[in-house]
Design an enzyme around this catalytic site. Structure first.
Site, mmCIF file in Angstrom:
data_model
loop_
_atom_site.group_PDB
_atom_site.id
_atom_site.type_symbol
_atom_site.label_atom_id
_atom_site.label_comp_id
_atom_site.label_asym_id
_atom_site.label_seq_id
_atom_site.Cartn_x
_atom_site.Cartn_y
_atom_site.Cartn_z
ATOM 1 N N GLY A 223 -10.631 5.055 -7.172
ATOM 2 C CA GLY A 223 -9.575 6.019 -6.449
ATOM 3 C C GLY A 223 -9.544 5.640 -4.792
ATOM 4 O O GLY A 223 -9.902 4.377 -4.278
ATOM 5 N N GLU B 6 -14.875 2.025 -6.614
ATOM 6 C CA GLU B 6 -13.981 0.930 -6.587
ATOM 7 C C GLU B 6 -13.062 1.827 -5.775
ATOM 8 O O GLU B 6 -12.199 2.668 -6.069
ATOM 9 C CB GLU B 6 -13.481 0.507 -7.805
ATOM 10 C CG GLU B 6 -12.633 -0.861 -7.827
ATOM 11 C CD GLU B 6 -11.038 -0.311 -7.704
ATOM 12 O OE1 GLU B 6 -10.769 -0.541 -6.523
ATOM 13 O OE2 GLU B 6 -10.510 -0.294 -8.662
ATOM 14 N N LEU B 7 -12.729 1.467 -4.561
ATOM 15 C CA LEU B 7 -11.907 2.312 -3.248
ATOM 16 C C LEU B 7 -10.433 1.500 -3.340
ATOM 17 O O LEU B 7 -10.079 0.413 -3.862
ATOM 18 C CB LEU B 7 -12.859 2.618 -2.176
ATOM 19 C CG LEU B 7 -14.014 3.359 -2.747
ATOM 20 C CD1 LEU B 7 -14.823 3.644 -1.329
ATOM 21 C CD2 LEU B 7 -13.816 4.551 -3.344
ATOM 22 N N CYS C 66 -4.504 -1.233 -6.803
ATOM 23 C CA CYS C 66 -5.469 -1.372 -5.776
ATOM 24 C C CYS C 66 -5.439 -3.026 -5.384
ATOM 25 O O CYS C 66 -5.705 -3.393 -4.012
ATOM 26 C CB CYS C 66 -6.655 -0.869 -5.925
ATOM 27 S SG CYS C 66 -7.640 -1.265 -7.367
ATOM 28 N N ARG D 233 3.382 -5.932 -10.359
ATOM 29 C CA ARG D 233 2.273 -5.529 -11.437
ATOM 30 C C ARG D 233 2.444 -3.980 -11.166
ATOM 31 O O ARG D 233 2.172 -3.534 -10.141
ATOM 32 C CB ARG D 233 1.200 -6.121 -11.337
ATOM 33 C CG ARG D 233 0.312 -5.752 -12.801
ATOM 34 C CD ARG D 233 -0.877 -6.457 -12.479
ATOM 35 N NE ARG D 233 -1.756 -6.028 -13.745
ATOM 36 C CZ ARG D 233 -3.334 -6.058 -13.679
ATOM 37 N NH1 ARG D 233 -3.766 -6.413 -12.537
ATOM 38 N NH2 ARG D 233 -3.822 -5.699 -14.793
ATOM 39 N N GLU E 161 -2.338 1.136 2.574
ATOM 40 C CA GLU E 161 -1.490 0.780 1.091
ATOM 41 C C GLU E 161 -0.032 1.363 0.952
ATOM 42 O O GLU E 161 -0.071 2.757 1.046
ATOM 43 C CB GLU E 161 -2.625 1.323 0.154
ATOM 44 C CG GLU E 161 -3.723 0.271 -0.230
ATOM 45 C CD GLU E 161 -4.449 0.641 -1.377
ATOM 46 O OE1 GLU E 161 -4.342 -0.046 -2.340
ATOM 47 O OE2 GLU E 161 -4.958 1.787 -1.392
ATOM 48 N N LYS F 93 -13.467 12.276 -16.338
ATOM 49 C CA LYS F 93 -12.385 13.246 -15.658
ATOM 50 C C LYS F 93 -11.191 12.149 -15.211
ATOM 51 O O LYS F 93 -11.092 11.677 -14.223
ATOM 52 C CB LYS F 93 -12.839 13.966 -14.241
ATOM 53 C CG LYS F 93 -12.062 15.002 -13.876
ATOM 54 C CD LYS F 93 -12.003 15.096 -12.393
ATOM 55 C CE LYS F 93 -11.035 14.132 -11.606
ATOM 56 N NZ LYS F 93 -9.489 14.066 -11.934
ATOM 57 N N PRO F 94 -9.915 12.243 -15.995
ATOM 58 C CA PRO F 94 -9.187 11.406 -15.642
ATOM 59 C C PRO F 94 -8.057 12.075 -14.631
ATOM 60 O O PRO F 94 -8.174 13.423 -14.594
ATOM 61 C CB PRO F 94 -8.135 11.294 -17.022
ATOM 62 C CG PRO F 94 -8.593 12.521 -17.892
ATOM 63 C CD PRO F 94 -9.921 12.873 -17.452
ATOM 64 N N TRP G 140 -4.715 7.538 -11.853
ATOM 65 C CA TRP G 140 -3.334 7.542 -12.729
ATOM 66 C C TRP G 140 -2.721 6.224 -12.801
ATOM 67 O O TRP G 140 -1.920 5.983 -13.786
ATOM 68 C CB TRP G 140 -2.305 8.520 -12.002
ATOM 69 C CG TRP G 140 -1.942 8.276 -10.596
ATOM 70 C CD1 TRP G 140 -2.518 9.015 -9.562
ATOM 71 C CD2 TRP G 140 -1.174 7.290 -9.995
ATOM 72 N NE1 TRP G 140 -2.048 8.400 -8.470
ATOM 73 C CE2 TRP G 140 -1.135 7.353 -8.774
ATOM 74 C CE3 TRP G 140 -0.629 6.288 -10.710
ATOM 75 C CZ2 TRP G 140 -0.369 6.478 -7.846
ATOM 76 C CZ3 TRP G 140 0.338 5.427 -9.719
ATOM 77 C CH2 TRP G 140 0.385 5.538 -8.482
#
Length: 481
Positions: A232, A254-255, A288, A282, A385, A178-179, A154
């Protein structure tokens, strides 16, 4: 919202709304107000498999199209996105909450992936050479991998979609996108522009669901999906890797990240502060690539903290609908709770609050820009994070100490490094365990550059020519002509 934005949402969701009160729905909320924008009928497993049917039905014909035709569709889509950048930015702000300036930046960045892959589509080359023993010639070609499942988060609803859709289309693949259920509208708008630009029906299929686990599992088990690209969390990535392994599906992941921001004793502090604001703020820190941990040389620490507090304290937080807003809300109340929890944990372990640190009252999912100092090594915020506008600052006294702290994480997506000595910076960049290093810069993202991490931050690369090869299979033909 404006009547024009209302009209766009109605157009892109045509046929996806439902009046059946018993039907499952995906409700899209405005994070700044907490009020719903729209509710969409939720796609279930059957709907997802129908999308696979549609993609499979046109796969052979689409793979046979010329590279020039695929390139033209992507270039026209790029042009249209730039022409409509203000409206698309309004849509992103409405469902995601980022400031209008941030949203405009995302639209421009997202569109660039279509331009880049329009240019790369016509440069998919193979090779021919004699085998070393002279027995035959080796013919190498690159073919579309097949049906791709693209799963996006998102936080960048446009850019995370285009950097997967672009190479998939350029390679000649069909795809199911699949968004995230929080931000499906931007994905639908981009798919609509692609169709307008000439993309045949069935090549790209958007699935909007509130049961992502079941839908994705069904698609991975179906047997027709040959490539999975996911952006994600590392936790979800591990699950998807395990599921994809059961049918040996090619994966690109891409984690998560836990980016360190190092300011050495010879750094230009003003330049480092400029970069820190970009790297930290930002999208309100919801990236990420966001700087998650600030390690500052002891001799520059106080100067850096003073400047960081001054600059972050001057940021205007508010509803993106207001032109003065520089930082919008977090995505939802859970994100606010997580940020506050990490701040409270650091304070309980001895950190000091230099700015912010308290969740405001009122509607919307807001959290203030926050600076923590004297953060101890065991604070959770240095290991998780925060995904918010919180900057924990830690002193260091030697390069080796800073590097050890920076690399003390299972993640390795991006690192930031500021120094006045380029040679020193390059030596330390080589020792940083990250797929990307921003040396005297606060931004690394570039469609022409390979984006991705090491360790548990992912597998494969997006962007650049390397990102295109994630969607291609290599075929070798032995011949004696």
């Amino acid at each position: 919202m404006t009547p024009v934005l209302d009209g766009l949402i109605e157009d892109i969701t045509d046929g996806r709304q439902t009046s059946d009160p018993s039907a499952r729905e995906v409700r899209v909320d405005n994070p700044a107000t907490g009020r719903p924008l729209i509710s969409l009928a939720a796609d279930d497993v059957a709907a997802a498999l129908r999308a696979a049917d549609q993609a499979s039905a046109v796969a052979e014909a689409w793979a046979a199209t010329s590279a020039r035709e695929r390139s033209g569709i992507l270039m026209r889509t790029f042009t249209t996105m730039i022409e409509r950048r203000e409206l698309l930015a309004d849509l992103i702000s409405a469902e995601n909450g980022k400031s209008h300036a941030d949203a405009l930046g995302e639209v421009d960045y997202a569109a660039e992936y279509f331009r880049w892959y329009a240019e790369e589509a016509v440069r998919i080359r193979g090779e021919v050479f004699d085998s070393p023993n002279g027995a035959n010639r080796v013919l190498v070609t690159h073919e579309p991998v097949g049906l791709c499942l693209l799963i996006t988060p998102w936080n960048f609803p446009a850019a995370m979609a285009t950097r997967k859709i672009g190479p998939a289309i350029a390679a000649g693949c069909t795809a199911i996108l699949k968004p995230a259920s929080e931000t499906p509208l931007t994905a639908l708008a981009i798919a609509d522009i692609l169709r307008e630009s000439g993309l045949p029906d069935g090549v790209l299929n958007v699935v909007v669901t509130d049961t992502a686990g079941k839908v994705v599992r069904a698609l991975l088990d179906d047997g027709r999906v040959r490539m999975l690209s996911f952006t994600g969390s590392t936790e979800v990535g591990r699950i998807l890797l395990a599921q994809a392994s059961e049918t040996v599906i090619k994966t690109a992941m891409e984690l998560g990240g836990n980016a360190p921001f190092l300011v050495l004793d010879d750094a230009d502090v003003d330049a480092a502060l400029d970069g820190a604001l970009i790297a930290k703020m930002r999208n309100g820190g919801q990236a990420c690539t966001a700087a998650n941990r600030f390690y500052v040389a002891d001799s520059r620490h106080d100067e850096f903290v003073e400047g960081l507090v001054e600059r972050m304290g001057a940021i205007t937080v508010g509803d993106p609908a207001e032109s003065s807003t520089q930082c919008g809300p977090l995505i939802n109340a859970e994100a606010v709770r997580k940020a506050q929890e990490l701040v409270d944990d650091a304070l309980s372990r001895g950190a000091r609050l230099a700015l912010g640190g308290e969740t405001p009252d009122g509607p919307g999912s807001f959290y203030p820009p926050t600076v923590l100092v004297d953060v101890p090594a065991d604070a959770r915020i240095l290991h998780e994070e925060v995904f918010g506008p919180v900057a924990p600052v830690v002193r260091f006294t030697s390069d080796d100490e800073a590097l050890a702290a920076a690399n003390d994480t299972v993640h390795g997506l991006v690192s930031y490094l500021y120094t006045g000595d380029l040679a020193r910076g390059l030596r330390l960049s080589a020792r940083l365990e990250a797929g990307m290093v921003a040396l005297n810069r606060g931004l690394v993202s570039d469609p022409a550059a390979p984006f991705g991490g090491v360790k548990q931050s992912g597998l494969g690369r997006e962007g650049s020519h390397e990102g295109l090869h994630e969607y291609l299979e290599t075929k070798y033909v032995a011949t004696t002509w």
